[in-house]
Enzyme design. Structure first.
Site, PDB file in Angstrom:
ATOM      1  N   ARG A 224       0.839  -0.950  -0.025  1.00  0.00           N
ATOM      2  CA  ARG A 224      -0.048   0.018   0.036  1.00  0.00           C
ATOM      3  C   ARG A 224       0.848   1.259   0.040  1.00  0.00           C
ATOM      4  NH1 ARG A 224      -5.002   2.148  -1.165  1.00  0.00           N
ATOM      5  NH2 ARG A 224      -6.018   3.115   0.510  1.00  0.00           N
TER       6      ARG A 224
ATOM      7  N   THR B 234     -10.489  -0.619  -9.423  1.00  0.00           N
ATOM      8  CA  THR B 234      -9.146  -1.496  -8.735  1.00  0.00           C
ATOM      9  C   THR B 234      -9.224  -2.687  -9.749  1.00  0.00           C
ATOM     10  OG1 THR B 234      -9.539  -0.479  -6.804  1.00  0.00           O
ATOM     11  CG2 THR B 234      -8.446  -2.685  -6.715  1.00  0.00           C
TER      12      THR B 234
ATOM     13  N   GLU C 178      -6.481   3.740  -7.507  1.00  0.00           N
ATOM     14  CA  GLU C 178      -7.622   4.204  -6.906  1.00  0.00           C
ATOM     15  C   GLU C 178      -8.692   4.749  -8.101  1.00  0.00           C
ATOM     16  OE1 GLU C 178     -10.191   5.922  -4.010  1.00  0.00           O
ATOM     17  OE2 GLU C 178      -8.591   4.405  -4.179  1.00  0.00           O
TER      18      GLU C 178
ATOM     19  N   GLU D  41      -4.283   7.548  -4.418  1.00  0.00           N
ATOM     20  CA  GLU D  41      -4.693   6.710  -3.130  1.00  0.00           C
ATOM     21  C   GLU D  41      -4.757   7.714  -1.685  1.00  0.00           C
ATOM     22  OE1 GLU D  41      -5.882   4.010  -3.323  1.00  0.00           O
ATOM     23  OE2 GLU D  41      -4.851   3.046  -4.897  1.00  0.00           O
TER      24      GLU D  41
ATOM     25  N   ASP E 295      -7.890   8.310   0.251  1.00  0.00           N
ATOM     26  CA  ASP E 295      -8.593   7.525   0.920  1.00  0.00           C
ATOM     27  C   ASP E 295      -8.530   7.701   2.362  1.00  0.00           C
ATOM     28  OD1 ASP E 295      -9.639   5.701  -1.128  1.00  0.00           O
ATOM     29  OD2 ASP E 295      -7.921   4.121  -0.666  1.00  0.00           O
TER      30      ASP E 295
ATOM     31  N   SER F  85      -7.523   0.908   3.475  1.00  0.00           N
ATOM     32  CA  SER F  85      -8.278   0.456   2.157  1.00  0.00           C
ATOM     33  C   SER F  85      -9.076  -0.589   2.274  1.00  0.00           C
ATOM     34  CB  SER F  85      -6.961  -0.309   1.307  1.00  0.00           C
ATOM     35  OG  SER F  85      -7.714  -1.092   0.282  1.00  0.00           O
ATOM     36  N   SER F  86     -10.165  -1.032   1.498  1.00  0.00           N
ATOM     37  CA  SER F  86     -10.978  -2.057   1.541  1.00  0.00           C
ATOM     38  C   SER F  86     -10.492  -3.154   0.811  1.00  0.00           C
ATOM     39  CB  SER F  86     -12.221  -1.479   1.033  1.00  0.00           C
ATOM     40  OG  SER F  86     -13.012  -0.531   1.798  1.00  0.00           O
TER      41      SER F  86
ATOM     42  N   GLY G  26     -13.914  -2.594  -6.530  1.00  0.00           N
ATOM     43  CA  GLY G  26     -14.971  -2.197  -5.972  1.00  0.00           C
ATOM     44  C   GLY G  26     -15.134  -0.988  -5.185  1.00  0.00           C
ATOM     45  N   GLY G  27     -13.787  -0.645  -4.550  1.00  0.00           N
ATOM     46  CA  GLY G  27     -13.850   0.219  -3.326  1.00  0.00           C
ATOM     47  C   GLY G  27     -14.380  -0.330  -2.314  1.00  0.00           C
TER      48      GLY G  27
END
Length: 622
Positions: A126, A428, A448, A467, A470, A495-496, A516-517
């Protein structure tokens, strides 16, 4: 999520690739996109369809959103490379064919099963914030209010220090058998020769056209001749091919400590905006030392038992493993019956609601904030949360977070206040790979938004991420609970992303993930429930219509889900509306694989969502 084929050396015509009709009808429950237009005027004769969403066989398997990326990974497997080698090679190929969602200007997460040690590892690539980032960095000093989201996206301020290359380097050193230079070669050829533009690439470019025009190197690369590339035309990226060549020769230190790092920091600090543009593209805070300080990290994965299986996920800074793990542990308190899917889905939506409340309150970068991860995943906390779920009535959302403090009561009253859901872009991509030795990689990568920050490093052929958007933009008001996801120096934004591995009796059973965020978590959770609790095989579990509940008043769903289950769920108080997107009406674009028996693996991609994906195996089963 395109079907395209690289141009062979002598090939001068394009090919149109479509989903085989048999696969499209086999998963009719999934939303059906608009018809793909005919090839553009420069396209050659159409070839027979070669893309497929399901493949079963031996010797290794791969599933990605893109045929070229899947072929690249499969070729690595056929040449004796392992799952980590193939995942890196596929990631590099996606940087060519999916440049608006996957690039070396971004980052991601990998969960990896090492067959030699029979252990699962989590590789955190990340992005992190520059040293100069502060809690109020997204506050406009002129107004005292958070920056408008679109202005934060298209700016140097939203660019995090990229983690993809450091993650590839770490993964290959720890688990790979090939060097990075070798694995970059297929992507170099792909970037040089080009790929055929399909409708989705055209549309993604068109959505970004206005901001791309305002940033000079981005306009030159993605708007050749000043226009959005036509469907059926050939898109080449010689700048990226050269960048990959230099990386193969010089190594990743060139990116983080050498000349390329200097170029990246300069681009972020002084975005190359057209002097005639009126767009306010704010400078970023990144300096060369931030790139030199970046490290990808091997972390202990999250782990929860569920229905006799072991589910492993990504720990913080991702919220994926923790939130999925908590929701599964809550669901473990209920019997879910395939003969009563409405009740099972009710519990799924309620468990998601509770887990998302806890996500917003407690999850952030565990290197920078205290995350009570063990308690969030504990059976005692799950029982306390599960007792809030009524079998015949949905709780009014948003619900309050729980108290993962180690002291759990049989039941607590439901709350009504919680932090608003932060925005995460859904743009993503995810891939899964298994090799003949039983190693498995589940890999999610992102920059992102579609097109990230919109800022291309001049002459280098890749976009930089956004990013850092977020992060929460504004500190909580006095007296409110602290926010674990505020910006900070060298902090990773929450993040998810949820690359997930499921083991049974210590051996890999399932691997899956999706873009899909913030809907990533619910998509993976719903696929797991479909497969484990509702008795669907993996293609059906992945293709089934979806709904997402993220502790919001409304449940957003795909239209086929509403058509099938909406009346029954509405009777329990759930308020359903069609998912607004982007893309509208479609949640996620998952990839997965399952070991059906020792040696026999089934790779599965989306049959139709976002154009479908590509599943391949080394030796197809007869």
């Amino acid at each position: 999520m395109r079907r395209r084929t690289a141009l062979a050396a002598a090939l001068t015509v394009a090919a149109s690739l479509t989903v085989p009709a048999a696969h499209a009808t086999a998963h009719a429950a999934a939303p059906v996109p608009a018809p793909v237009p005919a090839p553009g005027p420069h396209a050659g004769p159409a070839r027979p369809p070669v893309n497929q969403p399901v493949a079963t066989g031996y010797g290794g398997a791969v599933s990605t959103v893109d045929l070229d990326a899947s072929r690249t990974a499969l070729d690595v497997l056929k040449r004796g490379g392992n799952a980590m080698d193939a995942a890196v090679a596929a990631g590099a190929a996606l940087g060519v064919t999916e440049p608006y969602v996957s690039a070396i200007g971004g980052g991601g997460y990998i969960t990896y099963y090492d067959a030699r040690t029979r252990r699962v590892h989590a590789l955190d690539g990340r992005e992190f914030a520059p040293e100069r980032m502060r809690q109020d960095s997204f506050i406009d000093p002129a107004t005292g209010r958070p920056l408008p989201f679109d202005q934060a996206v298209t700016s140097g301020l939203g660019v995090g220090v990229p983690g993809t290359l450091a993650q590839w380097d770490l993964g290959l050193r720890r688990f790979g058998t090939r060097d990075l230079g070798t694995l970059l070669r297929p992507a170099i050829r792909l970037a040089d020769r080009g790929f055929v533009v399909d409708q989705e690439f055209h549309d993604q470019t068109a959505v970004n056209e206005a901001r791309f025009r305002d940033i000079v190197p981005t306009r030159r690369l993605f708007l050749p001749d000043g226009e959005v590339p036509e469907v059926g035309s050939v898109f080449r990226n010689p700048d990226l091919a050269d960048t990959y060549r230099q990386l193969a020769k010089r190594g990743v230190d060139w990116f983080y400590e050498g000349g390329l790092g200097k170029e990246i920091a300069r681009t972020v600090a002084r975005p190359p905006v057209d002097p005639d543009a009126t767009r306010n593209v704010r400078p970023g805070l990144m300096e060369r030392g931030d790139l030199a300080a970046y490290r990808a990290v091997v972390r202990k994965p999250t782990h929860v038992p569920y229905r006799g299986m072991d589910v492993y996920g990504m720990p913080p800074s991702s919220s994926g493993g923790a939130t999925i793990g908590e929701a599964l542990t809550i669901l473990g308190n209920f019997r879910l019956d395939a003969r009563d899917p409405v009740t099972a889905l009710h519990y799924y939506l309620e468990a998601s609601k509770l887990a998302y409340a806890d996500r917003g309150r407690y999850l952030g970068d565990a290197d920078k904030v205290d995350v009570p991860l063990d308690e969030l995943l504990s059976a005692g906390f799950a029982r306390e949360r599960a007792c809030l779920i009524k079998p015949d009535q949905a709780a009014a959302a948003p619900v309050a977070p729980g108290s993962p403090d180690g002291s759990y009561e049989p039941c607590i009253p439901p709350g009504t206040q919680t932090r608003a859901l932060a925005f995460e872009g859904p743009q993503t991509t995810h891939l899964v790979v298994a090799d003949k030795w039983g190693n498995v990689a589940s890999y999610t990568v992102s920059i992102e938004q579609f097109g990230g920050s919109g800022i291309t490093v001049p002459g280098r052929g890749f976009l930089l991420n956004n990013e850092l958007t977020d992060f929460s933009f504004q500190p909580p008001a006095p007296g409110q609970a602290p926010d674990p996801n505020l910006p900070g120096p060298h902090k990773r934004p929450r993040s998810s992303m949820s690359p997930t591995l499921v083991l049974k009796d210590g051996r890999p059973k399932l691997a899956l993930g999706t873009p899909g965020g913030s809907t990533i978590i619910t998509t993976v959770l719903q696929i797991l429930m479909n497969r484990i609790d509702l008795g669907m095989d993996l293609p059906a579990a992945l293709g089934a219509p979806r709904a997402t509940q993220r502790n919001t008043p409304l449940v957003y769903a795909e239209q086929p889900f509403i058509d099938r289950y909406g009346r029954g769920l509405a009777a329990r108080g759930h308020r359903l509306e069609v998912f607004p997107g982007p893309p509208a009406g479609v949640i996620g674009a998952a990839t997965g694989l399952e070991f059906l028996r020792p040696g026999l693996v089934q790779a599965v991609a989306e049959p139709v969502r976002r154009g479908g994906g590509s599943a391949l195996v080394v030796r197809p089963a007869r």
